[in-house]
Motif scaffolding. Structure first.
Motif, PDB file in Angstrom:
ATOM      1  N   LYS A   1      23.489  43.223  46.919  1.00  0.00           N
ATOM      2  CA  LYS A   1      23.212  42.006  47.689  1.00  0.00           C
ATOM      3  C   LYS A   1      24.007  41.965  48.993  1.00  0.00           C
ATOM      4  O   LYS A   1      25.047  42.619  49.133  1.00  0.00           O
ATOM      5  N   ASP A   2      23.506  41.157  49.923  1.00  0.00           N
ATOM      6  CA  ASP A   2      24.183  40.981  51.208  1.00  0.00           C
ATOM      7  C   ASP A   2      25.389  40.060  51.097  1.00  0.00           C
ATOM      8  O   ASP A   2      26.372  40.222  51.819  1.00  0.00           O
TER       9      ASP A   2
ATOM     10  N   ASN B   1      30.077  43.790  48.830  1.00  0.00           N
ATOM     11  CA  ASN B   1      28.632  43.571  48.738  1.00  0.00           C
ATOM     12  C   ASN B   1      27.956  44.937  48.774  1.00  0.00           C
ATOM     13  O   ASN B   1      28.588  45.941  48.451  1.00  0.00           O
ATOM     14  N   LYS B   2      26.681  44.988  49.202  1.00  0.00           N
ATOM     15  CA  LYS B   2      25.975  46.271  49.179  1.00  0.00           C
ATOM     16  C   LYS B   2      26.494  47.251  50.234  1.00  0.00           C
ATOM     17  O   LYS B   2      26.213  48.452  50.152  1.00  0.00           O
ATOM     18  N   GLU B   3      27.262  46.762  51.188  1.00  0.00           N
ATOM     19  CA  GLU B   3      27.785  47.619  52.254  1.00  0.00           C
ATOM     20  C   GLU B   3      29.109  48.286  51.891  1.00  0.00           C
ATOM     21  O   GLU B   3      29.355  49.424  52.253  1.00  0.00           O
TER      22      GLU B   3
END
Length: 545
Positions: free
Chosen positions: A282-283, A301-303
């Motif tokens: 998720k962002d 998060n997804k990053e």
């Protein structure tokens, strides 16, 4: 060597003991589970048993009161067998290894589940420091057929990770710890297969998630590296092997796979939890906190993902607390205090007579004592209040939660000043660990969009009372989300879909680990959190007033 007979009550089981061996050693060898929090180091006093007939060789200890000694109470780890004896194990000293902790709980599917294996059954296992939980799953339908758990048999050799790592280094220690957890898994397999009307031979695969130490002990890998510089696990990944090679009784060709770990103190249980909650897809910025003996936290998060681990200690498992107990039948898990009379009103798991106080009950108790001003913001018990429930005890001032006449053991259930100090240290570690991780990333709790609470203990927390004592941050309550045992839920998903294992490996590789040992920021945050709720009340705006 000369041998003697020990008859254990209330099981009425008679076993043979080597002359000079301790009661605890004999019980362990005979499959009788007596609570042994300190691993037999004579420091916890939890392995109390009663000599009903015969004599043992023991020494005086301050862990027993004169009245207990008069009644024949001894410590199982400190009493050597010198003749035939009959020993009663009281309820509060029973490890209750066979107790079913959960049953029939399903899990949520997420985006990485795309396929399944037809016609086979699989087992998803979470090996925790305190409990071992297993889900039996139909791999064709994806349905969870049964879910059971039992206390980790390794508890009899030590309640925490460090104690077990040390024990593993002793002669025969590794084998005992290994066989203990294998016994757990095999018992769960037998029970789940029987309940679901299948044969253990029908189970073709096992996926295991657990903290790094537990996986090392499962695989018979030396965990000593985890507490020696440079504090690295022997391996971050374990190649799949035949479960039968470890003595696990499923189909002889069945494979066992382990979820990869990140570091010595952030294991595959955390990675599995992230797979289960979908946080890394998720962002939104989220914080994942698993509150066990070792507190693991993941931010991101997804990053990106960053993690820390800090020693919370076993207080929330009831260890190191005079009247502490695990979350079993009879454990106090809900507390309110009548402010005018300082009398505690309690509720227990199973609604029976109280035997002790479990972790969630301790949080509620501290919060209620603070609200009733039995303790001040430094956690010190007031000596100015005139109440029959506040008195001087062997360890200083203490508060009587349940009088002896109302308890299962016939002894007062109390919380002492050292107990309160232990709990404050534990709650401070949780808050300080999370705040330090945020600080390292130049973020604050206000930046968090979702706060995931994982673990069996975390699932029973009262959010408001946890905030009131400063264990959880004072943020919008809707941001908190319980996910229960994320470890076994994630292991279930990985069992069903190979892409989930690929996802787990990707998460383990991308996650940064921040070492808090010797970290000045963490130390400062920890000291600041050693207050109820905190030395900086501005961090807890909703509590001001």
């Amino acid at each position: 060597m000369k041998t003697y007979k020990i008859t254990f009550l209330p099981d009425n089981k008679t076993v043979i003991a080597q002359a000079g061996s301790t009661i605890l050693e004999t019980a362990q060898k005979s499959g009788i589970y007596i609570t042994g929090v300190c691993g037999g180091d004579v420091v916890c006093g939890k392995c109390r048993v009663i000599i009903k007939s015969g004599k043992v060789k023991t020494e005086p200890t301050g862990l027993l009161t004169p009245q207990e000694i008069k009644e024949g109470v001894v410590l199982a780890c400190y009493s050597n067998v010198i003749e035939d004896i009959v020993v009663e194990i009281p309820p509060e000293s029973r490890a209750e290894e066979g107790e079913v902790l959960l049953k029939g709980k399903a899990f949520r599917k997420t985006s990485c589940q795309k396929s399944s294996v037809k016609g086979d059954y699989g087992l998803a296992v979470d090996i925790g420091t305190t409990t071992v939980v297993a889900y039996l799953i139909n791999q064709s339908s994806g349905k969870t057929l049964g879910a059971m758990g039992a206390f980790n048999r390794q508890i009899t050799y030590g309640d925490d990770i460090i104690t077990r790592i040390i024990f593993a280094g002793e002669k025969g220690g590794m084998e005992k710890l290994h066989q203990a957890v294998i016994g757990n898994i095999n018992n769960l397999i037998t029970a789940l297969a029987f309940e679901s009307k299948i044969k253990p031979d029908d189970i073709k695969s096992i996926t295991v998630a657990g903290n790094t130490t537990m996986i090392h002990l499962l695989m018979k890998q030396d965990p000593g590296y985890l507490r020696r510089e440079p504090y690295l696990p022997k391996s971050k990944r374990v190649e799949p092997i035949r479960a039968s090679e470890l003595g696990i009784k499923i189909n002889p060709k069945g494979l066992l796979s382990c979820v990869p770990n990140v570091s010595s103190y952030v294991g595959g249980d955390v990675i599995a939890g992230l797979v289960a909650c979908g946080m890394a897809e998720k962002d939104e910025l989220a914080l994942y906190v698993d509150m066990g003996t070792n507190g693991e936290m993941v931010l991101g998060n997804k990053e990106w993902l960053a993690s820390v681990a800090c020693s919370v200690g076993p207080a929330f498992e009831g260890s190191g607390i005079k009247s502490g107990t695990r979350a079993v039948k009879g454990a106090i898990d809900d507390v309110s205090i009548n402010k005018s009379g300082c009398k505690a009103l309690v509720r227990t798991i199973g609604k029976g007579k109280p035997k002790g106080i479990c972790g969630s009950g301790l949080i509620e108790l501290i919060s209620e004592m603070l609200k009733a001003r039995i303790i001040n913001k430094a956690g010190k018990i007031s000596t100015d209040i005139k109440s029959p429930f506040i008195r001087k005890g062997d360890e200083g001032t203490e508060y009587v939660v349940v009088p002896a006449k109302d308890s299962l053991s016939g002894r007062d259930i109390v919380i002492t000043q050292p107990d309160i100090d232990n709990i404050i240290r534990s709650k401070a570690a949780v808050y300080a660990g999370a705040r330090t991780l945020l600080n390292k990333m130049n973020l604050t709790f206000k930046d968090i969009k979702r706060f995931y609470i994982a673990g069996a203990f975390g699932s029973h927390l009262d959010i408001e009372k946890s905030i009131a004592i400063g264990m959880l941050p004072d943020i919008t309550r809707s941001k908190f989300k319980y996910i229960g045992n994320g470890s076994v839920a994630g292991a279930s998903m990985i069992l069903l879909d190979k892409s989930c294992m690929e996802k787990a490996e990707e998460l383990a590789d991308k996650m940064a680990y921040v070492d808090l040992s010797g970290d000045n920021i963490f130390h400062e945050e920890f000291i600041s959190a050693m207050f109820l709720p905190h030395t900086d009340i501005k961090l807890f705006q909703s509590l001001r007033g």
